[in-house]
Design a protein around this motif. Sequence first.
Motif, PDB file in Angstrom:
ATOM      1  N   PRO A 140      13.400 -25.072 143.466  1.00  0.00           N
ATOM      2  CA  PRO A 140      12.010 -24.670 143.726  1.00  0.00           C
ATOM      3  C   PRO A 140      11.957 -23.474 144.684  1.00  0.00           C
ATOM      4  CG  PRO A 140      12.545 -26.696 144.933  1.00  0.00           C
ATOM      5  CD  PRO A 140      13.800 -26.282 144.218  1.00  0.00           C
ATOM      6  N   LEU A 141      11.166 -22.479 144.338  1.00  0.00           N
ATOM      7  CA  LEU A 141      10.970 -21.315 145.221  1.00  0.00           C
ATOM      8  C   LEU A 141       9.473 -21.134 145.435  1.00  0.00           C
ATOM      9  CD1 LEU A 141      13.511 -18.849 143.535  1.00  0.00           C
ATOM     10  CD2 LEU A 141      13.830 -20.068 145.700  1.00  0.00           C
ATOM     11  N   PRO A 142       8.890 -21.955 146.325  1.00  0.00           N
ATOM     12  CA  PRO A 142       7.428 -21.949 146.478  1.00  0.00           C
ATOM     13  C   PRO A 142       6.861 -20.587 146.856  1.00  0.00           C
ATOM     14  CG  PRO A 142       8.471 -23.636 147.878  1.00  0.00           C
ATOM     15  CD  PRO A 142       9.569 -22.886 147.222  1.00  0.00           C
ATOM     16  N   GLY A 145       6.251 -18.978 143.743  1.00  0.00           N
ATOM     17  CA  GLY A 145       5.458 -19.738 142.776  1.00  0.00           C
ATOM     18  C   GLY A 145       6.238 -20.108 141.525  1.00  0.00           C
ATOM     19  N   VAL A 146       7.527 -20.354 141.685  1.00  0.00           N
ATOM     20  CA  VAL A 146       8.342 -20.685 140.506  1.00  0.00           C
ATOM     21  C   VAL A 146       9.387 -21.749 140.829  1.00  0.00           C
ATOM     22  CG1 VAL A 146       8.161 -18.418 139.372  1.00  0.00           C
ATOM     23  CG2 VAL A 146       9.978 -18.790 141.036  1.00  0.00           C
ATOM     24  N   SER A 147       9.772 -22.481 139.779  1.00  0.00           N
ATOM     25  CA  SER A 147      11.019 -23.249 139.809  1.00  0.00           C
ATOM     26  C   SER A 147      11.991 -22.497 138.919  1.00  0.00           C
ATOM     27  CB  SER A 147      10.809 -24.648 139.240  1.00  0.00           C
ATOM     28  OG  SER A 147       9.998 -25.397 140.100  1.00  0.00           O
ATOM     29  N   PRO A 169       2.545 -16.697 139.261  1.00  0.00           N
ATOM     30  CA  PRO A 169       2.420 -15.622 138.274  1.00  0.00           C
ATOM     31  C   PRO A 169       2.908 -16.047 136.886  1.00  0.00           C
ATOM     32  CG  PRO A 169       3.955 -15.002 140.048  1.00  0.00           C
ATOM     33  CD  PRO A 169       3.485 -16.389 140.332  1.00  0.00           C
ATOM     34  N   ILE A 170       3.719 -17.080 136.851  1.00  0.00           N
ATOM     35  CA  ILE A 170       4.250 -17.529 135.563  1.00  0.00           C
ATOM     36  C   ILE A 170       3.208 -18.312 134.769  1.00  0.00           C
ATOM     37  CG2 ILE A 170       6.117 -18.850 134.454  1.00  0.00           C
ATOM     38  CD1 ILE A 170       6.963 -16.270 135.902  1.00  0.00           C
ATOM     39  N   ALA A 171       2.278 -18.947 135.487  1.00  0.00           N
ATOM     40  CA  ALA A 171       1.240 -19.707 134.786  1.00  0.00           C
ATOM     41  C   ALA A 171       0.401 -18.778 133.911  1.00  0.00           C
ATOM     42  CB  ALA A 171       0.364 -20.434 135.796  1.00  0.00           C
ATOM     43  N   MET A 182      10.441 -13.459 127.322  1.00  0.00           N
ATOM     44  CA  MET A 182      11.105 -12.666 128.353  1.00  0.00           C
ATOM     45  C   MET A 182      10.087 -12.198 129.396  1.00  0.00           C
ATOM     46  SD  MET A 182      13.371  -9.296 128.393  1.00  0.00           S
ATOM     47  CE  MET A 182      12.155  -8.487 129.407  1.00  0.00           C
ATOM     48  N   HIS A 183      10.356 -12.484 130.638  1.00  0.00           N
ATOM     49  CA  HIS A 183       9.387 -12.179 131.693  1.00  0.00           C
ATOM     50  C   HIS A 183       9.755 -10.920 132.467  1.00  0.00           C
ATOM     51  CE1 HIS A 183       7.399 -12.723 135.662  1.00  0.00           C
ATOM     52  NE2 HIS A 183       6.399 -13.048 134.882  1.00  0.00           N
ATOM     53  N   HIS A 184      11.001 -10.802 132.888  1.00  0.00           N
ATOM     54  CA  HIS A 184      11.413  -9.584 133.596  1.00  0.00           C
ATOM     55  C   HIS A 184      12.921  -9.375 133.535  1.00  0.00           C
ATOM     56  CE1 HIS A 184      11.796 -12.522 137.072  1.00  0.00           C
ATOM     57  NE2 HIS A 184      12.889 -11.784 137.310  1.00  0.00           N
ATOM     58  N   ILE A 213      12.384 -12.013 150.005  1.00  0.00           N
ATOM     59  CA  ILE A 213      13.685 -12.610 149.710  1.00  0.00           C
ATOM     60  C   ILE A 213      13.586 -13.326 148.360  1.00  0.00           C
ATOM     61  CG2 ILE A 213      15.418 -14.276 150.460  1.00  0.00           C
ATOM     62  CD1 ILE A 213      15.287 -11.657 152.109  1.00  0.00           C
ATOM     63  N   GLY A 214      14.476 -12.964 147.461  1.00  0.00           N
ATOM     64  CA  GLY A 214      14.421 -13.481 146.090  1.00  0.00           C
ATOM     65  C   GLY A 214      15.295 -14.702 145.880  1.00  0.00           C
ATOM     66  N   ALA A 215      15.516 -14.989 144.630  1.00  0.00           N
ATOM     67  CA  ALA A 215      16.202 -16.223 144.245  1.00  0.00           C
ATOM     68  C   ALA A 215      17.649 -16.282 144.746  1.00  0.00           C
ATOM     69  CB  ALA A 215      16.186 -16.362 142.734  1.00  0.00           C
ATOM     70  N   HIS A 224       5.630  -2.414 138.627  1.00  0.00           N
ATOM     71  CA  HIS A 224       4.577  -2.719 137.658  1.00  0.00           C
ATOM     72  C   HIS A 224       5.043  -2.437 136.229  1.00  0.00           C
ATOM     73  CE1 HIS A 224       0.692  -3.202 135.847  1.00  0.00           C
ATOM     74  NE2 HIS A 224       0.155  -3.485 137.021  1.00  0.00           N
ATOM     75  N   PRO A 225       4.815  -3.420 135.339  1.00  0.00           N
ATOM     76  CA  PRO A 225       5.278  -3.213 133.959  1.00  0.00           C
ATOM     77  C   PRO A 225       4.635  -2.007 133.275  1.00  0.00           C
ATOM     78  CG  PRO A 225       3.964  -5.246 134.134  1.00  0.00           C
ATOM     79  CD  PRO A 225       4.237  -4.767 135.526  1.00  0.00           C
ATOM     80  N   LYS A 226       3.417  -1.687 133.713  1.00  0.00           N
ATOM     81  CA  LYS A 226       2.742  -0.538 133.071  1.00  0.00           C
ATOM     82  C   LYS A 226       3.411   0.784 133.441  1.00  0.00           C
ATOM     83  CE  LYS A 226      -0.423  -2.859 130.963  1.00  0.00           C
ATOM     84  NZ  LYS A 226      -0.280  -3.069 129.533  1.00  0.00           N
ATOM     85  N   ASP A 227       4.189   0.776 134.529  1.00  0.00           N
ATOM     86  CA  ASP A 227       4.887   2.003 134.938  1.00  0.00           C
ATOM     87  C   ASP A 227       6.345   2.004 134.483  1.00  0.00           C
ATOM     88  OD1 ASP A 227       2.527   2.582 136.180  1.00  0.00           O
ATOM     89  OD2 ASP A 227       3.221   2.054 138.190  1.00  0.00           O
ATOM     90  N   GLY A 230       6.380  -1.051 129.912  1.00  0.00           N
ATOM     91  CA  GLY A 230       5.949  -2.364 129.438  1.00  0.00           C
ATOM     92  C   GLY A 230       6.847  -3.504 129.864  1.00  0.00           C
ATOM     93  N   VAL A 231       7.839  -3.200 130.705  1.00  0.00           N
ATOM     94  CA  VAL A 231       8.763  -4.258 131.156  1.00  0.00           C
ATOM     95  C   VAL A 231       8.584  -4.469 132.654  1.00  0.00           C
ATOM     96  CG1 VAL A 231      11.190  -4.904 131.413  1.00  0.00           C
ATOM     97  CG2 VAL A 231      10.437  -3.687 129.364  1.00  0.00           C
ATOM     98  N   LEU A 232       8.406  -5.716 133.049  1.00  0.00           N
ATOM     99  CA  LEU A 232       8.375  -6.043 134.478  1.00  0.00           C
ATOM    100  C   LEU A 232       9.812  -5.929 134.996  1.00  0.00           C
ATOM    101  CD1 LEU A 232       6.879  -7.144 136.979  1.00  0.00           C
ATOM    102  CD2 LEU A 232       7.220  -9.452 136.062  1.00  0.00           C
ATOM    103  N   VAL A 233      10.005  -5.039 135.962  1.00  0.00           N
ATOM    104  CA  VAL A 233      11.353  -4.774 136.482  1.00  0.00           C
ATOM    105  C   VAL A 233      11.430  -5.270 137.920  1.00  0.00           C
ATOM    106  CG1 VAL A 233      13.033  -2.985 137.082  1.00  0.00           C
ATOM    107  CG2 VAL A 233      11.703  -2.772 134.981  1.00  0.00           C
ATOM    108  N   GLU A 234      12.436  -6.063 138.199  1.00  0.00           N
ATOM    109  CA  GLU A 234      12.703  -6.517 139.566  1.00  0.00           C
ATOM    110  C   GLU A 234      13.921  -5.749 140.075  1.00  0.00           C
ATOM    111  OE1 GLU A 234      13.982 -10.602 139.764  1.00  0.00           O
ATOM    112  OE2 GLU A 234      13.678 -10.742 141.928  1.00  0.00           O
ATOM    113  N   LEU A 235      13.812  -5.202 141.259  1.00  0.00           N
ATOM    114  CA  LEU A 235      14.979  -4.585 141.893  1.00  0.00           C
ATOM    115  C   LEU A 235      15.500  -5.546 142.944  1.00  0.00           C
ATOM    116  CD1 LEU A 235      13.723  -0.914 142.448  1.00  0.00           C
ATOM    117  CD2 LEU A 235      15.000  -1.840 140.491  1.00  0.00           C
TER     118      LEU A 235
END
Length: 238
Positions: A140-142, A145-147, A169-171, A182-184, A213-215, A224-227, A230-235
């Motif tokens: 869980p990563l509250p 907002g995700v598990s 954001p996943i909901a 595929m989300h990101h 701090i990420g997973a 932003h996916p629009k930039d 169309g793909v949500l990119v995480e760095l």
Amino acid sequence: RVLGHCLRAPPLSCFPRPPQAPPPAHSPSCLCPGSLCKLVASGDEAGSEGRCVGCRRYRCPWRSEASDPPGAGIPGLFSRVQTPVAAGRSFSTSPSQHQASSPVWKLGRLNHVAIAVPDLEKASSFYRDVLGAQVSEAVPLPEHGVSVVFVNLGNTKMELLHPLGSDSPIAGFLQKNKAGGMHHVCIEVDNINAAVMDLKKQKIRSLSDEAKIGAHGKPVIFLHPKDCGGVLVELEQA
Ligand SMILES: C[C@@H](C(=O)O)C(=O)SCCNC(=O)CCNC(=O)[C@H](O)C(C)(C)COP(=O)(O)OP(=O)(O)OC[C@H]1O[C@@H](n2cnc3c(N)ncnc32)[C@H](O)[C@@H]1OP(=O)(O)O
């Protein structure tokens, strides 16, 4: 045709070669001859940009290492001053282009591909029991907002995302994509703050003011996916 892949051979078959393979002999699948690499190394060849014309690697096994650009050859990191693919294909980059932008941050390896799933146990079971992958327990990563369940693929990971909490954001994503999808994609960078500043200058929007701090316990930021086509990119900080 992709940076880091051989232009003349099926992708990934050029380099790295098996550790035991004797380096000087030409690989059966790479047509890169030593003479070309030397030309590139000495800067004589239009479009060299410090890379081997044959296999597109900075550390082509056939060329001298003397002229490698700073940062070249660090495993998994590509220089920010590399030519865009289209220019690379035509070998038209001049040395002055190479020096035009300073390499303040570098893009690294693909860290993971994230999939939003409506049923975490069912999705885990698919990757573990049907495909035979190594699959983690749910984490869980509250604060996000995700598990999360990680699927280890050896060369990269998949991240199965399920909503946690009321404003995940996943909901929203799953409301639009009932079966999941595929989300990101998450790509490592060697300096996340420099990356964010540079991308901001280039009008690429970040989805938070600063990295969280990420997973994997490292700073991450979403673009932003629009930039990003169309793909949500995480760095993620490497
Ligand atoms: C643990 C951590 C880690 O790995 O380290 C994580 O994974 S956390 C993973 C969860 N965290 C995140 O995703 C954080 C970043 N995400 C966000 O801030 C948000 O989800 C956004 C991407 C901005 C979407 O926001 P929201 O759902 O409120 O807006 P929306 O549904 O109206 O979407 C706005 C537009 O973006 C598109 N859009 C939404 N989500 C998208 C996605 N995943 N991939 C590609 N496009 C997407 C929509 O289709 C829509 O386009 P149209 O207007 O054309 O219809």
